[in-house]
Design a protein around this motif. Structure first.
Motif, PDB file in Angstrom:
ATOM      1  N   UNK A  42     -19.082   6.681  36.429  1.00  0.00           N
ATOM      2  CA  UNK A  42     -17.819   7.410  36.551  1.00  0.00           C
ATOM      3  C   UNK A  42     -18.062   8.918  36.580  1.00  0.00           C
ATOM      4  N   UNK A  43     -17.405   9.590  37.511  1.00  0.00           N
ATOM      5  CA  UNK A  43     -17.552  11.039  37.671  1.00  0.00           C
ATOM      6  C   UNK A  43     -16.397  11.739  36.970  1.00  0.00           C
ATOM      7  N   UNK A  44     -16.699  12.646  36.042  1.00  0.00           N
ATOM      8  CA  UNK A  44     -15.662  13.311  35.265  1.00  0.00           C
ATOM      9  C   UNK A  44     -14.957  14.413  36.058  1.00  0.00           C
ATOM     10  N   UNK A  45     -15.476  14.800  37.206  1.00  0.00           N
ATOM     11  CA  UNK A  45     -14.845  15.840  38.004  1.00  0.00           C
ATOM     12  C   UNK A  45     -13.903  15.257  39.050  1.00  0.00           C
ATOM     13  N   UNK A  46     -14.275  14.143  39.670  1.00  0.00           N
ATOM     14  CA  UNK A  46     -13.452  13.547  40.723  1.00  0.00           C
ATOM     15  C   UNK A  46     -12.706  12.295  40.263  1.00  0.00           C
ATOM     16  N   UNK A  47     -13.150  11.662  39.176  1.00  0.00           N
ATOM     17  CA  UNK A  47     -12.486  10.464  38.677  1.00  0.00           C
ATOM     18  C   UNK A  47     -12.877   9.201  39.422  1.00  0.00           C
ATOM     19  N   UNK A  48     -13.964   9.245  40.183  1.00  0.00           N
ATOM     20  CA  UNK A  48     -14.413   8.082  40.940  1.00  0.00           C
ATOM     21  C   UNK A  48     -15.537   7.372  40.196  1.00  0.00           C
ATOM     22  N   UNK A  49     -15.809   6.133  40.579  1.00  0.00           N
ATOM     23  CA  UNK A  49     -16.895   5.378  39.982  1.00  0.00           C
ATOM     24  C   UNK A  49     -16.406   4.067  39.399  1.00  0.00           C
ATOM     25  N   UNK A  50     -17.318   3.287  38.858  1.00  0.00           N
ATOM     26  CA  UNK A  50     -16.995   1.990  38.273  1.00  0.00           C
ATOM     27  C   UNK A  50     -16.718   2.192  36.787  1.00  0.00           C
ATOM     28  N   UNK A  51     -15.565   1.685  36.342  1.00  0.00           N
ATOM     29  CA  UNK A  51     -15.161   1.834  34.946  1.00  0.00           C
ATOM     30  C   UNK A  51     -14.789   0.480  34.375  1.00  0.00           C
ATOM     31  N   UNK A  52     -14.815   0.397  33.041  1.00  0.00           N
ATOM     32  CA  UNK A  52     -14.321  -0.783  32.350  1.00  0.00           C
ATOM     33  C   UNK A  52     -12.797  -0.766  32.384  1.00  0.00           C
ATOM     34  N   UNK A  53     -12.189  -1.934  32.216  1.00  0.00           N
ATOM     35  CA  UNK A  53     -10.740  -2.027  32.162  1.00  0.00           C
ATOM     36  C   UNK A  53     -10.238  -1.295  30.923  1.00  0.00           C
ATOM     37  N   UNK A  54      -9.304  -0.401  31.112  1.00  0.00           N
ATOM     38  CA  UNK A  54      -8.750   0.366  30.003  1.00  0.00           C
ATOM     39  C   UNK A  54      -9.519   1.630  29.664  1.00  0.00           C
ATOM     40  N   UNK A  56     -10.586   5.316  29.979  1.00  0.00           N
ATOM     41  CA  UNK A  56      -9.949   6.498  30.551  1.00  0.00           C
ATOM     42  C   UNK A  56     -10.948   7.638  30.582  1.00  0.00           C
ATOM     43  N   UNK A  57     -10.931   8.364  31.673  1.00  0.00           N
ATOM     44  CA  UNK A  57     -11.794   9.534  31.822  1.00  0.00           C
ATOM     45  C   UNK A  57     -10.963  10.789  31.652  1.00  0.00           C
ATOM     46  N   UNK A  58     -11.519  11.742  30.947  1.00  0.00           N
ATOM     47  CA  UNK A  58     -10.884  13.052  30.892  1.00  0.00           C
ATOM     48  C   UNK A  58     -11.448  13.861  32.053  1.00  0.00           C
ATOM     49  N   UNK A  59     -10.603  14.183  32.989  1.00  0.00           N
ATOM     50  CA  UNK A  59     -11.043  14.911  34.172  1.00  0.00           C
ATOM     51  C   UNK A  59     -11.271  16.376  33.801  1.00  0.00           C
ATOM     52  N   UNK A  60     -12.470  16.856  34.103  1.00  0.00           N
ATOM     53  CA  UNK A  60     -12.820  18.245  33.825  1.00  0.00           C
ATOM     54  C   UNK A  60     -12.379  19.124  34.993  1.00  0.00           C
ATOM     55  N   UNK A  61     -11.945  20.344  34.714  1.00  0.00           N
ATOM     56  CA  UNK A  61     -11.617  21.252  35.803  1.00  0.00           C
ATOM     57  C   UNK A  61     -12.912  21.747  36.459  1.00  0.00           C
ATOM     58  N   UNK A  62     -12.834  22.030  37.729  1.00  0.00           N
ATOM     59  CA  UNK A  62     -14.003  22.547  38.443  1.00  0.00           C
ATOM     60  C   UNK A  62     -14.181  24.023  38.160  1.00  0.00           C
ATOM     61  N   UNK A  63     -15.023  24.647  38.951  1.00  0.00           N
ATOM     62  CA  UNK A  63     -15.244  26.086  38.790  1.00  0.00           C
ATOM     63  C   UNK A  63     -13.991  26.844  39.193  1.00  0.00           C
ATOM     64  N   UNK A  64     -13.660  27.863  38.433  1.00  0.00           N
ATOM     65  CA  UNK A  64     -12.507  28.679  38.757  1.00  0.00           C
ATOM     66  C   UNK A  64     -12.987  30.019  39.287  1.00  0.00           C
ATOM     67  N   UNK A  65     -12.279  30.531  40.270  1.00  0.00           N
ATOM     68  CA  UNK A  65     -12.626  31.819  40.859  1.00  0.00           C
ATOM     69  C   UNK A  65     -11.995  32.919  40.007  1.00  0.00           C
ATOM     70  N   UNK A  66     -12.808  33.912  39.635  1.00  0.00           N
ATOM     71  CA  UNK A  66     -12.283  35.028  38.835  1.00  0.00           C
ATOM     72  C   UNK A  66     -11.421  35.919  39.717  1.00  0.00           C
TER      73      UNK A  66
END
Length: 71
Positions: A42-54, A56-66
């Motif tokens: 499971x990818x924490x940035x895009x939310x894709x991948x194989x996960x167990x039922x139930x 949940x991934x906490x989606x991380x924000x990507x790089x922010x432009x200053x």
């Protein structure tokens, strides 16, 4: 990707994207389920991948432009 069937483990495919792993040996079922999960982690940035039922991934924000002065 093809995952080889192991003795004592039952696979059931439901719909298009749900796989159920079952069997008598709880440790072996968990191990096989983990191996299937590691095929595509499971990818924490895009939310894709194989996960167990139930699971949940906490989606991380990507790089922010200053927002600074333009050069």
């Amino acid at each position: 990707m093809v995952f080889k069937k192991q003795p004592g483990i039952k696979f059931q495919v439901e719909g298009n994207n749900k796989v159920t792993v079952g069997g008598y040996d709880k440790q072996m079922v968990g191990q096989v389920a983990y191996q299937i999960k590691m095929i595509k982690k499971p990818d924490v940035y895009k939310g894709k991948g194989i996960r167990y039922l139930g699971e949940k991934l906490r989606i991380k924000p990507g790089k922010k432009v200053k927002a600074g002065p333009a050069a």
